[in-house]
Structure formats: C-alpha cells, structure tokens
Design a protein around this motif. Structure first.
Motif, PDB file in Angstrom:
ATOM      1  N   THR A   1      31.481  20.199  10.265  1.00 22.06           N
ATOM      2  CA  THR A   1      30.999  19.384  11.378  1.00 22.06           C
ATOM      3  C   THR A   1      29.804  18.540  10.966  1.00 22.06           C
TER       4      THR A   1
ATOM      5  N   ASP B   1      41.926  17.110  10.387  1.00 21.51           N
ATOM      6  CA  ASP B   1      41.029  17.398  11.519  1.00 21.51           C
ATOM      7  C   ASP B   1      41.129  16.395  12.664  1.00 21.51           C
TER       8      ASP B   1
ATOM      9  N   HIS C   1      39.875  17.472  16.106  1.00 23.79           N
ATOM     10  CA  HIS C   1      38.438  17.484  16.407  1.00 23.79           C
ATOM     11  C   HIS C   1      37.837  16.084  16.394  1.00 23.79           C
TER      12      HIS C   1
ATOM     13  N   TYR D   1      35.209  15.219  19.111  1.00 24.63           N
ATOM     14  CA  TYR D   1      33.999  16.029  18.916  1.00 24.63           C
ATOM     15  C   TYR D   1      33.175  15.496  17.754  1.00 24.63           C
ATOM     16  N   TYR D   2      33.822  15.101  16.661  1.00 26.46           N
ATOM     17  CA  TYR D   2      33.082  14.544  15.530  1.00 26.46           C
ATOM     18  C   TYR D   2      32.358  13.251  15.920  1.00 26.46           C
TER      19      TYR D   2
ATOM     20  N   ARG E   1      30.668  23.787  16.868  1.00 28.67           N
ATOM     21  CA  ARG E   1      32.077  23.467  17.023  1.00 28.67           C
ATOM     22  C   ARG E   1      32.335  23.121  18.480  1.00 28.67           C
ATOM     23  N   SER E   2      33.555  22.748  18.820  1.00 23.57           N
ATOM     24  CA  SER E   2      33.836  22.141  20.115  1.00 23.57           C
ATOM     25  C   SER E   2      34.161  23.123  21.219  1.00 23.57           C
TER      26      SER E   2
ATOM     27  N   HIS F   1      40.138  19.416  22.403  1.00 25.52           N
ATOM     28  CA  HIS F   1      41.006  20.382  21.716  1.00 25.52           C
ATOM     29  C   HIS F   1      42.319  20.466  22.479  1.00 25.52           C
TER      30      HIS F   1
END
Length: 625
Positions: free
Chosen positions: A70, A89, A92, A95-96, A161-162, A200
């Motif tokens: 992350t 990924d 994600h 989120y990134y 993390r998410s 997610h």
C-alpha cells in the motif's frame, strides 16, 4: 393495599403509553425534525471510543508486507498507479488512489493507517445509528460501543488496507436501506454501494443479505423495483473491475479451502469481545434473545450470517475465503447482542413489577408488556373502553380520580395525535439513563479482561512480519556494493518501503523498477543473465520467505528458479535474521576442501551469531490481495 397496587399498575401503563408516543416522535425526528440528545449521544460516544482505541499505538514501528505494498503504490504517481492496476491489484485500485492523496500530504506509517481508523470509527457510529433507528437510543449506544471494543475491529482499524473502509461503506448502505424502506430515495443507497464495491468487490455479497431483509419485511413490489434499480446500478459500476480482477485471480492462489476450524475462529472473532469463556457464551445467549427484536433482527441477522456463509460455501469449490473479506458482516453481531440485553432489561423490570402484584391484578400488569411489544394496540385499548386506568370489568370502586392519559381523548375514547413535546417523568428518565449507563459500563468488564490481547495487537511483532526490522538489519550488515537477491521477487517490497538501508546495495536481478515498469516488484533480468551475474559473486545477501532455502518449492517464475537453484546448490548460509515470514540471510559460495581459504573478516568484530532455526519448508505466500 389493592387500590394502591392498582394505581401502581396504572401509572406504569400510563408511562408505557407515553414511552410509545415518545418513540413515535423519535422516529419522526429522523425526517425533517430534530434528533434528541439521547440519539446524538448514542452515536457520538461509540465514534469517540473507536477513535481513541484506533489511535492507541497506531505508530507501532514497522509495516508488514501488505502495508508495504500500500505504501509503495500510494507514493507513485496517478498514471503509474493506473498502469499498475492493469496487471495486478485492480481490486484495490480505488483504495490506492485514496492513499495517494493521503500520503501526498504526509508520507508515513500513521498517515497510512489513519483512513482505516476513520473508517472503523465511522462504522461504530453507523452501527449505533442503526440501533437507534431500529430500536431505541440505548440499544444503539450499546451496539456501537460493543463494535468499537471488538478485538477483530481494532486489528483491522490499524492496518493500511481497505477492509475497515469497506465495513463503513456496507454499514452505511444498510442504514440507507432502512431509510429507503421508510420512504426515502434510493439514490444514496445505490451510490454508497457502488463506491463500496469499488473498494473491494466481495462487498457484493451484502446484496443477498439486503434481499433477505426485504423478504422478511414483506415489502410491496414497488419497493423491490426501487431496490433492484439501485442495486443493479451499483453492480453495473462493478462489472468492469470484476472483469479485470478475474484475470488477476492468481493473487489469491495462496488461499486454502476453509474447514470447520476456520468457521469456528470466524464465529468466535465475530460474536464476542473475547473468543472463549463466560463472555463469549453470554454474547451467544444475548444474540439468541436478540433474534426476537423484530425490525432490528431482520436487518442485523442477514448482515451477520449471509455474506460469510456464502463465501465459505463458494470457497469449498474455489478457495476465496478470508475473514477480512467479510469483516463488514461483523456489524450485525453487536446489534443483536444489544437488542438481547435490552430485552433482558425489560423482562427484569416486568418480573420485578409482577412480584409487587397479587394475582387479581397481575393481568393488568401484563397489559404493560402488551403495550411495549405492540405499540399499535394503544389506540385499540383506549378506543375499546379499556383505558389504562381500568380493568376488563371497568373502574374499580374507590379508585381515585385522575387526569386523562396523555395521547387519549377522554370524550371519544380514541387515541389523539402525539403532542409536539412529551417529556419523560423525571424519575423514570433518571432510571432510564441509569440503565443505559450501567449497560455501557458493563462493557468495560470484557474490555479490561482482554486488555493484554489489545496491547499485543498493537505491537509490530503481532503482524506477519516487520519490514522495518529487516531493513534496519540490512542497514547494519550490508556494505556498499554488496549483492542482494529477493526471493521471491515480492519481497523487494522491503527495499521499496524502506529504501534507505538498501541504497548502496546491488540488486542482482532487477532490470527496471516497479514504478517505471508498471509492476509491483519491478521487472527482472532474463534467467541466463542472472545466472551469469551470480557466477561472478562469492557472497550474496538474500531477502527471502523465511521457510525457503532449503525448500522443495519449485517457483513458477524462471528467474526465481535460478535464484533458488544457484543459491541452494552453490552457496552455504553463514548467518540469518528472521522476522515472521521474511528473513535476511548471508550466503557464502562453497569451495572444495583443498581450495578452501579463510573467509574475509566481517566488518563487525566478534563471533558471528548462530543462525536462527527456520520453520519446516512450505510453499511461499505470494502477494496478497
């Protein structure tokens, strides 16, 4: 004495009718009206507690593997992140991008985990809001506090993390579902669902739980149509991401088929503050009692049960299950526990009251419980002539004259509209506040019992590995120009997250960095070139999975196969340092006995530390989603 007890029952029944009316006002307050102080406190207090617990020990002095991913992805540019998501990924991606904005303000471990803390705090408040809306303020307060002190929640509240943000999105969508069922618009529900699905994709399972809630509520066809349009729009937003992530499904190849132990651990982590003992079984009992909570149970039970059961079932055929993928389902457990506790409090009050009454008038005390359980019967009781101050046979002789009951028109016998302001009797209000406070303080008992576990969870050693420790060791041991290999290449995340200690080292396998190549760990040289580079070195540092070297694992990547074959066959380990799943080891080339010479002295004087014992060989875990 009989008249006195009858008056007591009448007073209790009078208060119950007033309580039902005040609850009606509370429900109306969710519309254009204003929330009461109790409702605001019930939501704000769990948020504050969750923030305090989330910030406690947030800077634990090291990131583990997934957090390192992350961090390194979040510090790339937006075009570099977008290019990466095409290969790895994608699940994600949103989120990134969020973490990119956060880390642009201040890159660090605290900033990395801060969105998760905020997500967990928001979820605690949303759980409390659901309890307030579906039951009463004290149920919301207890449920929100119970969610905040659950160890599993605190664990993911402190991870970069998410999953804590996904839990907030699902709980917020559930609250918006309840509002939509009361006549509000569906667009907010659909929007929150779409954003949550992009955080997610396994959050999609909550739609099955919400569908079961609609079935339990027996909503009309028009409501089904509104829900279907909102859910369909959210799923439509998710489809492109699902198509891309399907091609990246190899990232979850490390998952295994869940067994009964997996299910039991999940249940113990979800259902109680402590996973065993009296606290756990008390929580289970309260959940069973909470199943009779009507609307609350129809919302909380499907949320708690349906997503984990579906993912566990699918994982019997294609392993996809991990507890963090269904963390959002945990929100249903504290709601049911709080509802069960509220039922017990009410039952205790009714039993206490029944102990004061003779059998001749106990039936009138039972009408108190009827009014509490069935508020819609208030008008029927009064309209039929059975006023709260009378029995089924009419007025008792000698009963004192009393004013008309609040909410009842004495001229017509019908229920009148609720007044604009109906304050609780001061004594009853004080007793209600005392019960609410006692329930909140009771949660301190399991929290204090599990306090050592809370402390341990805030240590870096409690995570799978500590990349900061490995990097610090590299900074002390590596000399400028020392060759380094990462096996498998995923563990290059150690040098990417903490680049300082590896600045002078020579990465033998790296051809192009991850940021420039659009990959997570960088693009490596061809196997033949790597073999030639290894032939020219007599010593090499390895950052590897701790259960490799020696190992029977055959890497799928040909470059990783060269690393493993050459190092395992031509080099001997001199020393190693292990931190969870990752280790730093020095390997020296083997020589025939007649040609053996004394090794060059190490930079540090003194005897070399004895190598640490490695775990039994097992296949390594690739990058996690």
């Amino acid at each position: 004495m009989l008249i006195h007890r009858q008056s007591l029952v009448r007073a209790c029944l009078q208060y119950k009718i007033g309580q039902v009316e005040s609850q009606g006002e509370s429900e109306c307050a969710y519309g254009p009206g204003r929330r009461t102080r109790a409702e605001v406190v019930a939501v704000v207090v769990p948020v504050a507690v969750m923030l305090a617990l989330g910030l406690w020990g947030l800077d634990r002095g090291g990131m583990w593997g997934d957090e390192g991913v992350t961090f390194l992805v979040g510090r790339r540019t937006v075009p570099q992140i977008w290019r990466l998501l095409h290969g790895v990924d994608a699940v994600h991606g949103l989120y990134y991008l969020l973490l990119h904005a956060v880390l642009a303000v201040h890159p660090g471990e605290v900033a990395l985990r801060l969105p998760s803390v905020c997500g967990a705090a928001a979820t605690a408040g949303l759980v409390a809001a659901l309890g307030v809306r579906l039951a009463r303020p004290r149920v919301g307060l207890w449920a929100g506090l119970l969610y905040a002190i659950t160890p599993l929640v605190g664990h993911y509240a402190q991870e970069g993390r998410s999953y804590a943000l996904v839990a907030a999105g699902v709980t917020g969508a559930t609250l918006l579902l309840v509002r939509a069922l009361e006549g509000r618009s569906w667009w907010g529900y659909g929007t929150v669902l779409a954003v949550t699905f992009l955080l997610h994709e396994f959050a999609l399972l909550v739609l099955c739980a919400h569908a079961l809630t609609l079935l339990a509520a027996r909503v009309p066809r028009a409501v089904w149509a509104g829900w279907g349009r909102a859910a369909g729009a959210a799923v439509g937003v998710l489809l492109p991401l699902a198509w891309v992530s399907q091609r990246q499904s190899g990232q979850v190849a490390w998952l295994r088929v869940p067994d009964w132990d997996t299910t039991e651990r999940l249940a113990r982590g979800f259902l109680s503050v402590t996973p065993a003992g009296a606290v756990f079984w008390t929580s289970v009992l309260l959940i069973l009692l909470g199943l009779g909570a009507g609307r609350l149970a129809s919302v909380a039970l499907p949320l708690l049960v349906v997503p984990p059961v579906l993912l566990l079932t699918v994982s019997q055929f294609r392993p996809l299950f991990h507890e963090r993928y269904v963390l959002y389902a945990l929100a249903g457990a504290p709601l049911l526990v709080a509802a069960g506790a509220d039922w017990l409090v009410g039952m205790a009050g009714r039993l206490w009251l029944a102990g004061l009454l003779r059998p001749e008038v106990a039936q009138e005390a039972g009408r108190v419980a009827v009014v509490e359980r069935r508020p819609h019967l208030v008008g029927a009781l009064t309209a039929s002539g059975h006023h709260p101050g009378t029995t089924a046979r009419g007025h008792h002789p000698g009963a004192p004259t009393r004013p008309p009951l609040k909410g009842v028109d004495r001229t017509t016998g019908a229920a009148s509209p609720p007044p604009s302001h109906s304050p609780h009797p001061p004594k009853r209000l004080a007793r209600t506040r005392l019960i609410t406070l006692a329930g909140a303080l009771a949660l301190a008992v399991p929290f204090l019992h599990g306090l050592p576990a809370y402390r341990n969870d805030r240590l870096a050693a409690h995570r799978p590995e500590n990349l900061a420790v490995v990097s610090a060791l590299a900074g002390r041991e590596l000399r400028p120009g020392d060759p380094v290999l990462f096996l498998p290449s995923f563990w290059r995340v150690t040098a990417s997250a903490y680049p300082g200690p590896f600045a002078g080292a020579r990465d033998l396998a790296l051809a192009e960095s991850g940021a420039r190549s659009g990959t997570l760990s960088g693009r490596e040289v061809a196997p033949a070139e790597l073999a030639a580079r290894l032939a020219g070195v007599d010593r090499v540092w390895i950052v590897a999975q701790s259960n490799l070297l020696p190992s029977r694992w055959v890497p799928g990547d040909p470059v990783d196969r060269v690393k493993l074959d050459v190092v395992d066959g031509e080099f001997a380990r001199r020393r190693q340092y292990v931190s969870g799943r990752v280790k730093l080891a020095l390997y020296i080339r083997r020589m025939p006995p007649q040609d053996m010479v004394m090794p060059a002295p190490e930079r540090k004087a003194g005897p070399a530390p004895e190598p640490m014992v490695t775990p039994p060989p097992a296949p390594p875990s690739p990058a996690r989603r």
